[in-house]
Scaffold this active site. Structure first.
Site, PDB file in Angstrom:
ATOM      1  N   ASP A 180       0.856  -1.180   0.000  1.00 42.74           N
ATOM      2  CA  ASP A 180       0.000   0.000   0.000  1.00 42.74           C
ATOM      3  C   ASP A 180       0.893   1.232   0.000  1.00 42.74           C
ATOM      4  O   ASP A 180       1.755   1.379   0.869  1.00 42.74           O
ATOM      5  CB  ASP A 180      -0.910  -0.007   1.236  1.00 42.74           C
ATOM      6  CG  ASP A 180      -1.851   1.193   1.227  1.00 42.74           C
ATOM      7  OD1 ASP A 180      -2.429   1.474   0.165  1.00 42.74           O
ATOM      8  OD2 ASP A 180      -1.986   1.850   2.274  1.00 42.74           O
ATOM      9  N   GLU A 264      -1.322  -0.781  -6.137  1.00 44.51           N
ATOM     10  CA  GLU A 264      -2.420  -0.035  -6.726  1.00 44.51           C
ATOM     11  C   GLU A 264      -1.888   0.747  -7.912  1.00 44.51           C
ATOM     12  O   GLU A 264      -0.778   1.274  -7.869  1.00 44.51           O
ATOM     13  CB  GLU A 264      -3.030   0.923  -5.704  1.00 44.51           C
ATOM     14  CG  GLU A 264      -4.180   0.306  -4.946  1.00 44.51           C
ATOM     15  CD  GLU A 264      -4.754   1.282  -3.932  1.00 44.51           C
ATOM     16  OE1 GLU A 264      -5.970   1.454  -3.918  1.00 44.51           O
ATOM     17  OE2 GLU A 264      -3.978   1.841  -3.153  1.00 44.51           O
ATOM     18  N   ASP A 345      -3.200   1.114   6.977  1.00 42.65           N
ATOM     19  CA  ASP A 345      -2.422   0.815   5.768  1.00 42.65           C
ATOM     20  C   ASP A 345      -2.185  -0.682   5.594  1.00 42.65           C
ATOM     21  O   ASP A 345      -2.145  -1.186   4.472  1.00 42.65           O
ATOM     22  CB  ASP A 345      -1.076   1.542   5.808  1.00 42.65           C
ATOM     23  CG  ASP A 345      -1.256   3.053   5.875  1.00 42.65           C
ATOM     24  OD1 ASP A 345      -2.183   3.552   5.209  1.00 42.65           O
ATOM     25  OD2 ASP A 345      -0.485   3.720   6.581  1.00 42.65           O
TER      26      ASP A 345
END
Ligand SMILES: [Zn+2]
Length: 363
Positions: A180, A264, A345
């Site tokens: 993340d 991501e 997170d």
């Protein structure tokens, strides 16, 4: 496949002069070809194809430098034209400027004219020069080209490009790690490990800012001004290297430890614009980090999976799958009705990992 290695080189005085001439000739030929192309187009509305060879009669001094370097300028210009016609937003090719443009040239290996011989690199026209080869080139790698460059603080480098043929067996993605993105620490992974993007880097940037402000107050082109400018360039280089080392080390550790990495698909440009997070994003460490990860994983036949940026990685509970409507940026801990209490997170990193496993299974 291609791979480039960048080594520091130590030219002697004559070689430094010749490098300077080569940078200059490359810039000259690039600008000359560009201006003739523009003039020709204005007259005929057609594109002119030219080669550097025609200039050698008029400008004898071009013969002093590596002719392949000049040929590569033609290729660079052709590429700039192509990019422009493919996407006008790139902008029309610009003239090169002694002050602003990178001092560099590229030459190609033909009939073994370029080679690394122990402590020396052999280049056309330049001859033998000292090289600091800090890593070995695997056998079977074929030298294709060398790009010589000089940085702002005056150091010279050779980026040596090799071609290699390797059958990489794709590895089964049995062990997935989710990352993340974190503004302050670069990333937090699905095992709860923090990258700990060093704070010294932030401090170094503050120092750099102070140095630059001091420069702006100095009398332009005075001795002190130039001294300060060199100091800044050196300091800049040092922190850039520290950052790169850090990113290489971490991407290497991750690559060796797992068989698949999930991240991501963030659009850094949009992020920089919409959220004013300052230096920690602007230095684009994340962009560099993911590019290191990409090639390191690919070299080992491992995968990098990019999860859609709209995937609700932060709002979803990684234990029961429930999704919150809202999650404030200030909420550092994810608390769910199912009893899950987790670092925000880490929760997101686990969701990114699970989403990647789902994508892998669907393939
Ligand atoms: Zn839950």
């Amino acid at each position: 496949m291609n791979k480039a290695y960048k080594f520091r080189i130590y030219p002697n005085l004559a070689q430094r002069i010749l490098f300077g001439k080569t940078f200059g000739c490359c810039r000259f030929i690039y600008n000359k070809m560009l201006s003739e192309k523009i003039a020709y187009y204005k007259e005929t509305e057609k594109t002119l194809n030219i080669t550097p060879a025609k200039y050698k009669a008029d400008f004898e001094w071009l013969k002093e430098v590596d002719s392949l370097a000049l040929c590569n300028e033609q290729l660079n210009l052709d590429k700039a034209y192509k990019n422009f016609f493919r996407d006008k937003k790139v902008g029309f090719p610009k003239f090169k400027n002694k002050k602003n443009d990178r001092k560099s040239y590229t030459t190609n290996c033909v009939n073994n004219n370029i080679r690394i011989d122990g402590k020396f690199l052999v280049l056309p026209k330049i001859g033998k020069l000292r090289i600091k080869q800090h890593r070995n080139i695997p056998s079977g790698y074929i030298l294709k080209s060398v790009t010589v460059s000089q940085n702002a603080s005056g150091k010279y480098y050779a980026s040596v490009l090799y071609e290699y043929n390797e059958d990489i067996q794709p590895e089964k993605a049995s062990n997935v790690l989710g990352l993340d993105f974190s503004m302050s620490e670069l990333y937090i992974d699905s095992n709860g490990e923090h990258a700990d993007y060093p704070r010294y880097y932030r401090r170094a940037l503050e120092k750099l800012g102070r140095m630059q402000r001091a420069l702006s107050k100095m009398v332009k082109y005075s001795n002190n001004y130039y001294k300060q400018r060199r100091k800044i360039a050196k300091f800049h280089e040092r922190i850039a290297n520290q950052r790169k080392d850090f990113l290489h080390k971490h991407s290497r550790q991750i690559t060796n430890a797992v068989s698949c990495v999930a991240i991501e698909d963030l659009n850094m440009k949009a992020m920089q614009k919409s959220l004013n997070f300052g230096k920690s994003v602007n230095d684009n460490a994340w962009g560099m980090f993911t590019s290191f990860l990409t090639y390191k994983l690919a070299e080992q036949g491992k995968q990098l999976i990019k999860v859609d940026k709209w995937f609700p990685s932060s709002k979803t509970c990684s234990v029961c799958g429930a999704k919150k409507d809202e999650l404030l940026l200030s909420e550092c801990v994810y608390v769910c009705d199912c009893g899950n209490v987790m670092n925000r997170d880490v929760n997101a990193a686990i969701n990114i990992k699970n989403e990647a496993i789902r994508i892998l299974a669907a393939d």
